[in-house]
Design an enzyme around this catalytic site. Structure first.
Site, PDB file in Angstrom:
ATOM      1  CD  GLU A   1      -2.688  -1.433   2.360  1.00 42.29           C
ATOM      2  OE1 GLU A   1      -3.664  -2.094   2.520  1.00 42.29           O
ATOM      3  OE2 GLU A   1      -2.561  -0.636   3.323  1.00 42.29           O
TER       4      GLU A   1
ATOM      5  CB  CYS B   1       6.632  -5.162   8.926  1.00 35.46           C
ATOM      6  SG  CYS B   1       8.370  -4.558   9.716  1.00 35.46           S
TER       7      CYS B   1
ATOM      8  CB  CYS C   1       5.769  -2.422  16.009  1.00 32.63           C
ATOM      9  SG  CYS C   1       7.143  -2.092  15.494  1.00 32.63           S
TER      10      CYS C   1
ATOM     11  CB  CYS D   1       2.182  -1.698  13.548  1.00 31.06           C
ATOM     12  SG  CYS D   1       2.321  -1.603  11.708  1.00 31.06           S
TER      13      CYS D   1
ATOM     14  CB  CYS E   1      -0.614   6.846  12.083  1.00 23.83           C
ATOM     15  SG  CYS E   1       0.907   6.339  12.864  1.00 23.83           S
TER      16      CYS E   1
HETATM   17  S1  SF4 Z   1       5.671  -0.017  12.806  1.00 31.23           S
HETATM   18 FE1  SF4 Z   1       4.926  -1.676  11.641  1.00 31.23          FE
HETATM   19  S2  SF4 Z   1       5.961  -1.573   9.692  1.00 31.23           S
HETATM   20 FE2  SF4 Z   1       7.070  -0.049  11.134  1.00 31.23          FE
HETATM   21  S3  SF4 Z   1       8.631  -1.694  11.800  1.00 31.23           S
HETATM   22 FE3  SF4 Z   1       6.986  -1.751  13.111  1.00 31.23          FE
HETATM   23  S4  SF4 Z   1       5.696  -3.493  12.432  1.00 31.23           S
HETATM   24 FE4  SF4 Z   1       7.035  -2.874  10.693  1.00 31.23          FE
END
Ligand code: SF4
Length: 318
Positions: free
Chosen positions: A65, A85, A89, A92, A308
């Site tokens: 995206e 990813c 996190c 996220c 976000c």
């Molecule tokens: S915020 Fe999301 S995209 Fe960014 S490093 Fe952490 S898990 Fe990965």
């Protein structure tokens, strides 16, 4: 048997393209022409709300995206560097969905090229931010190759100072960027200036404690002459207290920087909540006299899940 060696031209740098042309007995100019024309379209569709999120299908049935954000005289494109990813996190949506693969430099550059092709000829994308899906420093070489295309006069010809690379704080990448390409802007997703809290939000932070992160941020600022942007996602009762603001003020002392505060946007399946307005104001007001520059960003594209924390994969898209 077919011994033809297949080469993916989309992933080649300008130098590699010129070498290829030379190897085929062609002139340097042919390599430059190829470089200019070779990057081609992927499938896409988009959803519109001032902010435009585009979901790109990539060759192996994965998707990524990007988000286009108009803001007065700026038009910023937030691009992805990975499909998914691996860093997980906790706040996220990308982290919730796991990791598929790194994007090639061509796939990163295509997000710019194809978005641009949807705009009228008078409209320019002015800024690029690597805040979409993925951690750019985990795909360092391909990100830098894409940036070469974005900045090259035969590519997008965007000034390096209009390109921001955002990391959750992989300090090896910060030092490397400072040494190799200090002209780019650096954003660090901080989200807490207290190690215990930060480690819970960003598991990889256990490897890169705040004291070391601070040194790397100072090094980047000295080398580049640029201020570091610290992104701080305010999450209810997690990192939005005055103690958290105090820790942040201490952390940034002696680092030329600016702070971008963003309020958390709920995503399905997440345990986190948007902070109370009153606490956001108190947090901001505490920092105002203590931080060199501070912005409280309005979330963009919340209703299309482009804000976000809402992209199926994202870093800090605004
Ligand atoms: S915020 Fe999301 S995209 Fe960014 S490093 Fe952490 S898990 Fe990965």
């Amino acid at each position: 048997m077919n011994n033809t060696l297949k080469i993916n031209l989309k992933n080649m740098s300008l130098d590699e393209m010129i070498s290829l042309a030379n190897g085929l007995g062609k002139k340097r100019y042919t390599g430059r022409q190829l470089y200019k024309w070779i990057i081609v379209a992927l499938n896409n569709f988009k959803s519109v709300d001032g902010t435009i999120k585009t979901v790109w299908e990539i060759d192996d049935n994965n998707y990524i995206e990007s988000v286009l954000i108009p803001d007065n005289d700026r038009l910023t494109l937030c691009v992805s560097s990975q499909a998914g990813c691996p860093l997980g996190c906790s706040f996220c949506a990308t982290g919730l969905n796991g990791f598929r693969r790194n994007l090639s430099s061509g796939e990163i550059y295509d997000q710019y090229l194809l978005t641009k092709s949807t705009l009228d000829s008078q409209t320019r994308i002015t800024n690029i931010v690597f805040m979409g899906m993925g951690e750019p420093f985990l795909n360092y070489d391909n990100v830098m190759k894409a940036i070469e295309a974005l900045t090259n006069e035969l590519g997008a010809s965007i000034s390096a100072k209009k390109i921001t690379v955002s990391t959750v704080g992989l300090i090896d990448g910060i030092y490397r960027l400072a040494d190799e390409l200090p002209g780019l802007k650096l954003a660090i997703s901080l989200h807490s200036a207290i190690d215990d809290i930060r480690n819970k939000l960003i598991p990889i932070a256990k490897k890169f404690p705040l004291a070391k992160l601070k040194e790397s941020a100072k090094y980047y600022a000295e080398k580049s002459g640029n201020r570091v942007s610290f992104e701080y996602l305010l999450i209810k009762n997690i990192n939005d207290s005055l103690d958290d603001a105090r820790a942040l003020a201490n952390f940034i002392r002696a680092i030329p920087c600016k702070i971008n505060l963003i309020t958390y946007n709920p995503v399905e399946g997440s345990k986190f909540q948007r902070p109370d307005e009153q606490k956001v104001s108190a947090f901001r007001d505490y920092l105002y006299p203590r931080a060199p520059a501070i912005t409280l960003r309005k979330s963009r594209g919340v209703d299309i899940s482009a804000a976000c924390g809402q992209l199926a994969g994202h870093h800090n898209p605004k």
